[in-house]
Design a protein around this motif. Structure first.
Motif, PDB file in Angstrom:
ATOM      1  N   ASP A 163       0.841  -1.192   0.000  1.00  0.00           N
ATOM      2  CA  ASP A 163       0.000   0.000   0.000  1.00  0.00           C
ATOM      3  C   ASP A 163       0.882   1.250   0.000  1.00  0.00           C
ATOM      4  O   ASP A 163       1.600   1.515   0.969  1.00  0.00           O
ATOM      5  CB  ASP A 163      -0.918  -0.012   1.230  1.00  0.00           C
ATOM      6  CG  ASP A 163      -1.867   1.182   1.261  1.00  0.00           C
ATOM      7  OD1 ASP A 163      -1.886   1.959   0.290  1.00  0.00           O
ATOM      8  OD2 ASP A 163      -2.595   1.331   2.265  1.00  0.00           O
ATOM      9  N   LEU A 164       0.813   2.015  -1.087  1.00  0.00           N
ATOM     10  CA  LEU A 164       1.654   3.206  -1.211  1.00  0.00           C
ATOM     11  C   LEU A 164       1.240   4.315  -0.248  1.00  0.00           C
ATOM     12  O   LEU A 164       2.042   5.202   0.050  1.00  0.00           O
ATOM     13  CB  LEU A 164       1.596   3.727  -2.645  1.00  0.00           C
ATOM     14  CG  LEU A 164       2.249   2.831  -3.708  1.00  0.00           C
ATOM     15  CD1 LEU A 164       1.922   3.338  -5.107  1.00  0.00           C
ATOM     16  CD2 LEU A 164       3.753   2.774  -3.508  1.00  0.00           C
ATOM     17  N   LYS A 165       0.006   4.278   0.242  1.00  0.00           N
ATOM     18  CA  LYS A 165      -0.450   5.321   1.157  1.00  0.00           C
ATOM     19  C   LYS A 165       0.021   5.078   2.586  1.00  0.00           C
ATOM     20  O   LYS A 165       0.491   5.993   3.262  1.00  0.00           O
ATOM     21  CB  LYS A 165      -1.975   5.426   1.107  1.00  0.00           C
ATOM     22  CG  LYS A 165      -2.498   5.966  -0.222  1.00  0.00           C
ATOM     23  CD  LYS A 165      -4.006   6.164  -0.185  1.00  0.00           C
ATOM     24  CE  LYS A 165      -4.513   6.773  -1.491  1.00  0.00           C
ATOM     25  NZ  LYS A 165      -5.989   6.969  -1.466  1.00  0.00           N
ATOM     26  N   SER A 166      -0.108   3.847   3.039  1.00  0.00           N
ATOM     27  CA  SER A 166       0.321   3.538   4.410  1.00  0.00           C
ATOM     28  C   SER A 166       1.774   3.081   4.462  1.00  0.00           C
ATOM     29  O   SER A 166       2.346   2.938   5.537  1.00  0.00           O
ATOM     30  CB  SER A 166      -0.565   2.450   5.009  1.00  0.00           C
ATOM     31  OG  SER A 166      -0.417   1.231   4.293  1.00  0.00           O
ATOM     32  N   THR A 198      -9.567   2.437   0.395  1.00  0.00           N
ATOM     33  CA  THR A 198      -8.754   3.647   0.575  1.00  0.00           C
ATOM     34  C   THR A 198      -7.280   3.403   0.272  1.00  0.00           C
ATOM     35  O   THR A 198      -6.477   4.332   0.350  1.00  0.00           O
ATOM     36  CB  THR A 198      -8.889   4.155   2.024  1.00  0.00           C
ATOM     37  OG1 THR A 198      -8.443   3.132   2.928  1.00  0.00           O
ATOM     38  CG2 THR A 198     -10.340   4.517   2.337  1.00  0.00           C
ATOM     39  N   ALA A 199      -6.922   2.162  -0.062  1.00  0.00           N
ATOM     40  CA  ALA A 199      -5.520   1.817  -0.299  1.00  0.00           C
ATOM     41  C   ALA A 199      -5.166   1.958  -1.778  1.00  0.00           C
ATOM     42  O   ALA A 199      -6.030   1.899  -2.659  1.00  0.00           O
ATOM     43  CB  ALA A 199      -5.239   0.401   0.176  1.00  0.00           C
ATOM     44  N   LEU A 200      -3.889   2.139  -2.040  1.00  0.00           N
ATOM     45  CA  LEU A 200      -3.355   2.224  -3.400  1.00  0.00           C
ATOM     46  C   LEU A 200      -2.227   1.196  -3.486  1.00  0.00           C
ATOM     47  O   LEU A 200      -1.133   1.415  -2.980  1.00  0.00           O
ATOM     48  CB  LEU A 200      -2.833   3.628  -3.689  1.00  0.00           C
ATOM     49  CG  LEU A 200      -2.314   3.896  -5.114  1.00  0.00           C
ATOM     50  CD1 LEU A 200      -3.438   3.701  -6.136  1.00  0.00           C
ATOM     51  CD2 LEU A 200      -1.732   5.296  -5.225  1.00  0.00           C
ATOM     52  N   TYR A 201      -2.528   0.071  -4.138  1.00  0.00           N
ATOM     53  CA  TYR A 201      -1.617  -1.072  -4.082  1.00  0.00           C
ATOM     54  C   TYR A 201      -0.727  -1.196  -5.305  1.00  0.00           C
ATOM     55  O   TYR A 201      -1.139  -0.922  -6.432  1.00  0.00           O
ATOM     56  CB  TYR A 201      -2.418  -2.367  -3.930  1.00  0.00           C
ATOM     57  CG  TYR A 201      -2.985  -2.566  -2.546  1.00  0.00           C
ATOM     58  CD1 TYR A 201      -2.148  -2.767  -1.449  1.00  0.00           C
ATOM     59  CD2 TYR A 201      -4.363  -2.546  -2.329  1.00  0.00           C
ATOM     60  CE1 TYR A 201      -2.660  -2.948  -0.177  1.00  0.00           C
ATOM     61  CE2 TYR A 201      -4.886  -2.732  -1.055  1.00  0.00           C
ATOM     62  CZ  TYR A 201      -4.024  -2.927   0.015  1.00  0.00           C
ATOM     63  OH  TYR A 201      -4.536  -3.111   1.269  1.00  0.00           O
TER      64      TYR A 201
END
Length: 337
Positions: A163-166, A198-201
């Motif tokens: 996940d690029l966000k977390s 909400t994730a961007l994988y």
């Protein structure tokens, strides 16, 4: 007090001697063949990452099925399946008992180079990648029939993605099957990251889950079959060794080397896909009755290599694709500013 210490010392010494004797006895036993290992008891299966290794993984799965009486019998022996990147798609098909493995074989063999990296009507330069793989995703979605990872007819299945966000690697055990599999394989900079909730994988399996084993649900009594593509640069010896951290009863690593490289680029993409799949299957079938190599107590290795290999100027083309993908990401970022 001294007497008690002597008793404890003798007890520890006796336990050590017993352990050494048991280990030595175990090591003297003949290693099983691959067929015997498969038929011994149920097991979980994990498919390693590897760029363009879907075809080879399907070939290995079909070869294993040939050894136990067909895909139906293979699935009956599975406790669960996991995979990373390209391995996630094959693991997902194995986890769905109503999907013929041969249907995925046909799908992959039908793919053309212009259905993948050279589909210029499907570029994703402004999304952080080169191509969306929309054609492949459409066919794969139809194959898995809109299943969710937790569908009732599914064996336990999971994969991993970053996940690029977390900024963390997640074990993905829920969500639409097609979306989850392609999120695990969204290799930068060729394929854009994928939104799930909400994730961007994206795919960084070579750092976090190259062996594909991380999502397996295991216990100390579990047995694990690992499929590893050793020709992939990021799949070094540590990938074969990594399942030992699972603390399970037995591990069998099927290590594929010398196979046809598959890059969805011309010339002859279809020829290489078929050669990789059929070559892997034939190599596994040829190894079914060969004794496994014991590399550690409870850990066996089966090294397989196809007799025939289709060569070509693949590495240069792959490098060109990576450069083009990197350029696409740079252009996309600059255009967004």
């Amino acid at each position: 007090m001294a007497f008690a210490q002597n008793i404890r010392h003798l007890a520890r010494k006796a336990a050590t001697i017993t352990t050494i004797t048991a280990t030595a006895s175990c090591e003297k036993e003949d290693a099983p063949t691959l067929r015997e290992w498969l038929e011994k008891d149920t097991f979980s299966a994990a498919f390693s990452q590897g760029f363009g290794c879907e075809a080879a993984s399907i070939g290995v799965a079909l070869g294993l099925a040939d050894g136990v009486g067909g895909p139906h019998q293979l699935r009956r022996r599975l406790d669960g399946v996991a995979g990373a990147s390209s391995g996630a798609k094959v693991a997902a098909v194995l986890a769905a008992p109503n999907i013929p493995i041969e249907a995925f074989e046909s799908l992959v063999k039908r793919m053309r180079f212009r259905d993948a990296l050279l589909d210029f009507d499907d570029l994703a330069i402004y999304e952080g990648g080169w191509a969306r793989l929309s054609t492949f995703r459409k066919h794969f979605s139809a194959l898995v029939g809109g299943r969710d990872v937790q569908s009732l007819d599914m064996l336990p299945f999971s994969t991993t993605a970053f996940d690029l966000k977390s900024m963390r690697s997640d074990i993905m055990s829920e969500g639409p099957l097609e979306l989850v599999c392609f999120a695990s394989g969204a290799f930068p900079p060729l394929f854009p990251p994928i939104h799930i909730g909400t994730a961007l994988y994206t795919d960084v399996a070579f750092f976090t889950d190259a062996s594909g084993c991380r999502g397996l649900q295991t216990s100390p009594e579990s047995r694990v079959l690992q499929v590893c593509h050793a020709d992939v640069p990021f799949n070094g010896p540590w990938v074969v060794e990594s399942p030992s951290s699972l603390n399970v009863r037995e591990i069998c690593s099927v290590v594929l080397t010398g196979n046809t490289r598959v890059v969805p680029l011309p010339p002859g993409a279809r020829v290489r896909v078929a050669a990789a799949l059929d070559g892997a299957r034939e190599a596994v079938v040829a190894a079914l009755d060969r004794p496994l190599e014991r590399v550690a107590p409870g850990h066996y290795v089966c090294r397989v290599s196809p007799k025939k290999r289709v060569a070509g100027a693949v590495d240069a083309l792959a490098l060109s694709a990576l450069v083009a993908g990197a350029a696409g990401v740079v252009v996309g970022v600059l255009r967004r500013r």
